[in-house]
Design an enzyme around this catalytic site. Structure first.
Site, PDB file in Angstrom:
ATOM      1  N   HIS A 147       0.801  -1.232   0.000  1.00 42.80           N
ATOM      2  CA  HIS A 147       0.000   0.000   0.000  1.00 42.80           C
ATOM      3  C   HIS A 147       0.827   1.272   0.000  1.00 42.80           C
ATOM      4  O   HIS A 147       0.342   2.329  -0.371  1.00 42.80           O
ATOM      5  CB  HIS A 147      -0.928   0.022   1.220  1.00 42.80           C
ATOM      6  N   ARG A 173     -12.843   0.124  -5.998  1.00 37.29           N
ATOM      7  CA  ARG A 173     -13.459   1.252  -5.308  1.00 37.29           C
ATOM      8  C   ARG A 173     -13.275   2.540  -6.085  1.00 37.29           C
ATOM      9  O   ARG A 173     -12.235   2.751  -6.695  1.00 37.29           O
ATOM     10  CB  ARG A 173     -12.832   1.444  -3.923  1.00 37.29           C
ATOM     11  N   SER A 192     -13.020   0.216   3.787  1.00 38.12           N
ATOM     12  CA  SER A 192     -11.795  -0.400   4.278  1.00 38.12           C
ATOM     13  C   SER A 192     -11.943  -1.074   5.644  1.00 38.12           C
ATOM     14  O   SER A 192     -12.844  -0.776   6.414  1.00 38.12           O
ATOM     15  CB  SER A 192     -10.737   0.690   4.368  1.00 38.12           C
ATOM     16  N   ARG A 221      -9.532  -0.621   7.771  1.00 40.08           N
ATOM     17  CA  ARG A 221      -8.594   0.153   8.600  1.00 40.08           C
ATOM     18  C   ARG A 221      -9.217   0.495   9.958  1.00 40.08           C
ATOM     19  O   ARG A 221     -10.212   1.208  10.039  1.00 40.08           O
ATOM     20  CB  ARG A 221      -8.132   1.414   7.857  1.00 40.08           C
TER      21      ARG A 221
HETATM   22  C1  MIC Z   1      -8.691  -0.333   0.496  1.00 40.28           C
HETATM   23  O1  MIC Z   1      -8.832  -0.951  -0.558  1.00 40.28           O
HETATM   24  O2  MIC Z   1      -9.473   0.551   0.878  1.00 40.28           O
HETATM   25  C2  MIC Z   1      -7.531  -0.690   1.380  1.00 40.28           C
HETATM   26  C3  MIC Z   1      -6.597   0.438   1.370  1.00 40.28           C
HETATM   27  O3  MIC Z   1      -6.877  -1.819   0.859  1.00 40.28           O
HETATM   28  C4  MIC Z   1      -8.068  -0.968   2.778  1.00 40.28           C
HETATM   29  C5  MIC Z   1      -7.052  -1.202   3.797  1.00 40.28           C
HETATM   30  C6  MIC Z   1      -6.436   0.028   4.354  1.00 40.28           C
HETATM   31  O4  MIC Z   1      -7.116   1.022   4.541  1.00 40.28           O
HETATM   32  O5  MIC Z   1      -5.250  -0.029   4.650  1.00 40.28           O
HETATM   33  C7  MIC Z   1      -9.074  -2.098   2.858  1.00 40.28           C
HETATM   34  O6  MIC Z   1      -9.720  -2.379   1.868  1.00 40.28           O
HETATM   35  O7  MIC Z   1      -9.282  -2.669   3.923  1.00 40.28           O
HETATM   36 FE1  SF4 Z   2      -4.681  -2.383  -2.677  1.00 39.16          FE
HETATM   37 FE2  SF4 Z   2      -7.074  -2.226  -1.493  1.00 39.16          FE
HETATM   38 FE3  SF4 Z   2      -6.672  -1.334  -3.991  1.00 39.16          FE
HETATM   39 FE4  SF4 Z   2      -6.635  -3.873  -3.552  1.00 39.16          FE
HETATM   40  S1  SF4 Z   2      -8.377  -2.531  -3.262  1.00 39.16           S
HETATM   41  S2  SF4 Z   2      -5.180  -2.755  -4.807  1.00 39.16           S
HETATM   42  S3  SF4 Z   2      -5.701  -4.005  -1.535  1.00 39.16           S
HETATM   43  S4  SF4 Z   2      -5.774  -0.535  -2.118  1.00 39.16           S
END
Ligand code: MIC
Ligand code: SF4
Length: 755
Positions: free
Chosen positions: A98, A450, A645, A647
């Site tokens: 990340h 996303r 997420s 997180r």
């Molecule tokens: C995301 O796709 O939003 C992330 C970044 O992979 C997050 C994890 C994070 O916030 O570190 C997730 O999907 O859980």
């Molecule tokens: Fe990385 Fe989350 Fe994006 Fe997947 S969805 S590439 S884990 S930031």
């Protein structure tokens, strides 16, 4: 070289699977779905005498493994350090993906990130070595792709500190995204608790062809179920359409199940999975799975009469499927490609496509890349000049090495594509896109999952649309959101009208996968001598101080820090992008708390009333003022609060800043658990319309928090500025154990105490 990780663990699990499934069938008293087989075969207690209530029983599970990515692993491991263990109790891995920016191209970006994130990568590498955790270095790939290639196995149960952990459902697992505190429990040898999910069955009939791909299945499902339709549910796919999909295609569908809020998604073991296991160097696992095939998929009766066994059933005919384009700003706004012209006009979406991005953890398979490359090749041959910027983010070094060997990278270079590092990059706001700071309204398209506001390039005025890699490539070449490659032609460099032929590709590399250095670092046999150092003045890492426990009294005179209006995802609560660098430092990252949320009272972001001064200021500033003055506060929100997420920062930051409760219309699953774990009150309006009763200058009093009991709503008194008062009821889902977490000031405090 190939290495099968943790083969003994898999053998061990498979050796008792038949018996466990048989027991479960007796207890449940009817044929079983695959989801039930996997869940019941992973009970912490080993077995049960009673069937669990879907959607209401809290159950303790014993996951087979844990995966963490760099941005969440820091917090997970800072917590794990406090659990007093020598080694992790189950196989665990850390993946550096990340924190790597996408700017110039893979080589430069990777070496830049090694310098910038040196302290954090060192911390993660050392702590992994010490505690017996497999470490995947920066550049090795994105967690979910690396897990699918190396660790996922049919019938397994895993958790991961990332919401897209669900990707491993493509290989027949139940894989669930969690906060770091949950991961810590499992690594520390404790049970992992989950409310037994409801089950949605999706029957796939027919077969994909032409322009359609697995991505279109989930884009369509997202349109039907919406971003919260899967909350509390496992989605199980079955039918001839399911078995006709590639394993990595199944992975894509499961991956984006996170976007409908599903706990996870899964598919039964079949030939596509067997082929994938063999192709990724795990013939042993394929052989083992073949011996117990019937236990690695749902019972035939279930798939024959799904309505009798699932809580909800959908059917999608792949023969009739159309490619979809979802967005902007939400992944469930699904438009079939044939309707895009009307939709774009009706919504005034800019139709010029400025950039097309393929790859990410969602769509990086050899199949995806080869199909997209077939279009890039046609573009070069037919003289179609790409109109938009185009980039590829490979999911892993294994895929990258193989697609380079097979000439696809060269094909993409011919249309001017940039190859970014094998990392999250542009998917998580780590795209240093030239000009994004001008905040111009513009359209991009990508094959990620996303597309929340500001998520890719930090510009809230970028409209991001999600589509398959094939459609993304075609629309980037056309430079037009309303281009339908199935029916429309383009003018080439000679002025001729040319059309794309439908994409073609390979499910798996005909010459097999290859890689020189996959980027794996094994842990030390005995790591007890390894020391973990965190500099006291570090701006990136901070050891955790315990949160205060509850003082046993009702919270009184609480102020409304913010009443968030509309969508409030974890990206709104704790932004990623440039803030990712503070993921290991709670106090520093707390400075982004809720800065993306829209204040109901003035429609603005990051501008709330400070009730001490009467002035408007930034959310973190105002909250720090309340904390300093000892004034409790609460956050109010809308539906599906905390969507997105895993997180846990989104829960820990408000907690750290002194917010006491989050009161919303509904929660996303992972976020609700994260709040509970961190000792916060996660509450929902008993009557949704009471959201409207909360006024900007209210003082809020908890009437009966002192009697906080499982299954019993709480009462809040709203004291309005005009002197009037009214009571409202709020619900919660805390069980007895979770109430103990609240009382102790967080689950970790209980572990600390027990040491
Ligand atoms: C995301 O796709 O939003 C992330 C970044 O992979 C997050 C994890 C994070 O916030 O570190 C997730 O999907 O859980
Ligand atoms: Fe990385 Fe989350 Fe994006 Fe997947 S969805 S590439 S884990 S930031």
């Amino acid at each position: 070289m190939s290495q099968v990780f943790d083969l003994d663990m898999i053998k061990n699990h498979y050796s008792r699977l038949a018996e466990r499934v048989e027991n479960a069938r007796k207890v449940v008293g009817k044929p079983l779905t695959l989801s039930e087989k996997i869940l019941y075969s992973h009970l912490w207690e080993g077995s049960t005498d009673v069937a669990f209530g879907r959607g209401n029983s809290y159950v303790d599970f014993a996951p087979d493994r844990v995966a963490m990515q760099d941005a969440t692993a820091q917090m997970a491991l800072l917590q794990f350090m406090q659990a007093g263990r020598k080694k992790v109790a189950v196989p665990s891995t850390v993946h550096c993906d990340h924190l790597i920016q996408a700017r110039v191209g893979s080589t430069t970006d990777l070496s830049d990130s090694l310098i910038k994130n040196n302290e954090v990568f060192n911390f993660l590498s050392t702590i992994s070595t010490k505690y017996g955790i497999g470490f995947w270095k920066p550049g090795a790939g994105i967690i979910h792709q690396v897990v699918l290639e190396n660790y996922a196995f049919p019938g397994g149960l895993m958790i991961g500190t990332d919401s897209h952990t669900v990707n491993a459902g493509g290989l027949g697992m139940i894989a669930i995204g969690v906060g770091g505190a949950d991961a810590m429990d499992v690594m520390a040898g404790m049970a992992w608790e989950l409310k037994f999910p409801k089950l949605i069955g999706i029957k796939l009939t027919g077969k994909l062809s032409g322009w359609c791909s697995a991505k279109d299945v989930i884009l369509k499902v997202a349109g039907i179920l919406t971003v919260k339709g899967g909350t509390g549910c496992i989605v199980e796919y079955f039918g001839e359409g399911a078995t006709s999909l590639s394993c990595t295609g199944k992975g894509t569908i499961c991956n984006m199940g996170a976007e409908i809020g599903a706990t996870t998604s899964t598919f039964g073991y079949d030939d596509s999975m067997e082929k994938y296991l063999r192709s990724t160097g795990r013939p042993e696992v394929a052989d083992l799975a073949n011996n117990i095939r019937e236990h690695l998929t749902g019972d035939a009766e279930v798939y024959a009469n799904p309505e009798m066994y699932f809580d909800q059933v959908l059917e999608i005919n792949l023969d009739e499927l159309e490619p979809y384009i979802n967005g902007p700003f939400t992944p469930d706004l699904a438009t079939p490609i044939s309707k895009m012209k009307e939709a774009a006009a009706a919504n005034d979406w800019p139709t010029k496509v400025e950039a097309g991005l393929i790859g990410s953890c969602t769509n990086s398979s050899y199949e995806d890349i080869s199909r997209a490359a077939s279009l890039a090749k046609q573009a070069a041959e037919k003289g179609m000049e790409p109109k938009a910027e185009f980039s590829i983010t490979p999911g892993s070094e294994k895929v990258r090495f193989t697609i380079e060997r097979d000439g696809f990278i060269e094909t993409f270079s011919k249309i001017g594509a940039k190859v970014f590092a094998n990392a999250c990059g542009p998917c998580i706001g780590m795209w240093a896109r030239a000009g994004a700071e001008k905040k111009e309204r513009n359209t991009i398209i990508h094959s990620f999952n996303r597309n929340f506001s500001a998520r890719q390039d930090g510009n809230p005025n970028t409209l991001a649309f999600v589509a398959s890699p094939e459609i993304t490539t075609a629309l980037a070449i056309a430079g037009d959101l309303t281009f339908n490659p199935l029916t429309d032609s383009l003018t080439n460099s000679k002025g001729e009208q040319v059309m794309f032929d439908a994409p073609t590709g390979y499910e798996l590399p005909p010459l097999g996968f290859d890689v020189k250095d996959a980027g794996y670092q094994a842990p030390a046999e005995d790591g007890s001598a390894v020391e973990i150092k965190v500099a006291i003045d570090s701006e990136r890492l901070q050891l955790l101080a315990p949160f205060a426990d509850w003082d046993g009294t009702n919270i009184e005179n609480a102020r409304v820090l913010i009443k968030a209006k509309g969508k409030c995802t974890t990206d709104h609560i704790s932004m990623a992008g440039q803030w990712l660098r503070f993921r290991g430092h709670l106090d520093n990252i707390a400075n982004n708390t809720l800065i993306g949320a829209t204040n109901f009272f003035n429609g603005e972001q990051n501008k709330v009333k400070n009730q001490i001064t009467g002035e408007y200021a930034e959310v973190p500033t105002v909250q720090r003022a309340y904390k300093a003055a000892g004034i409790p506060s609460i956050v109010v929100g809308d539906h599906n609060y905390g969507e997105g997420s895993s997180r846990e920062h989104a829960a820990m930051q408000p907690r750290h800043l002194g917010v006491r409760a989050i009161l919303v219309k509904s929660f996303a699953r992972i976020h609700e658990t994260n709040l509970k774990k961190q000792g916060m009150l996660a509450l929902t309006f008993s009557n949704e319309a009471d959201y409207d009763k909360i006024q900007e200058n209210d003082k809020i009093n908890f009437v009966d928090l002192v009697n906080f009991t499982a299954g019993k709503p709480l009462t809040l008194e709203l004291a309005h500025e005009d002197g009037s008062k009214e009571n409202i009821f709020v619900n919660h889902t805390y069980n007895d154990q979770q109430i103990e977490w609240f009382k102790a000031g967080g689950a970790l405090n209980l572990i600390r105490k027990s040491l």
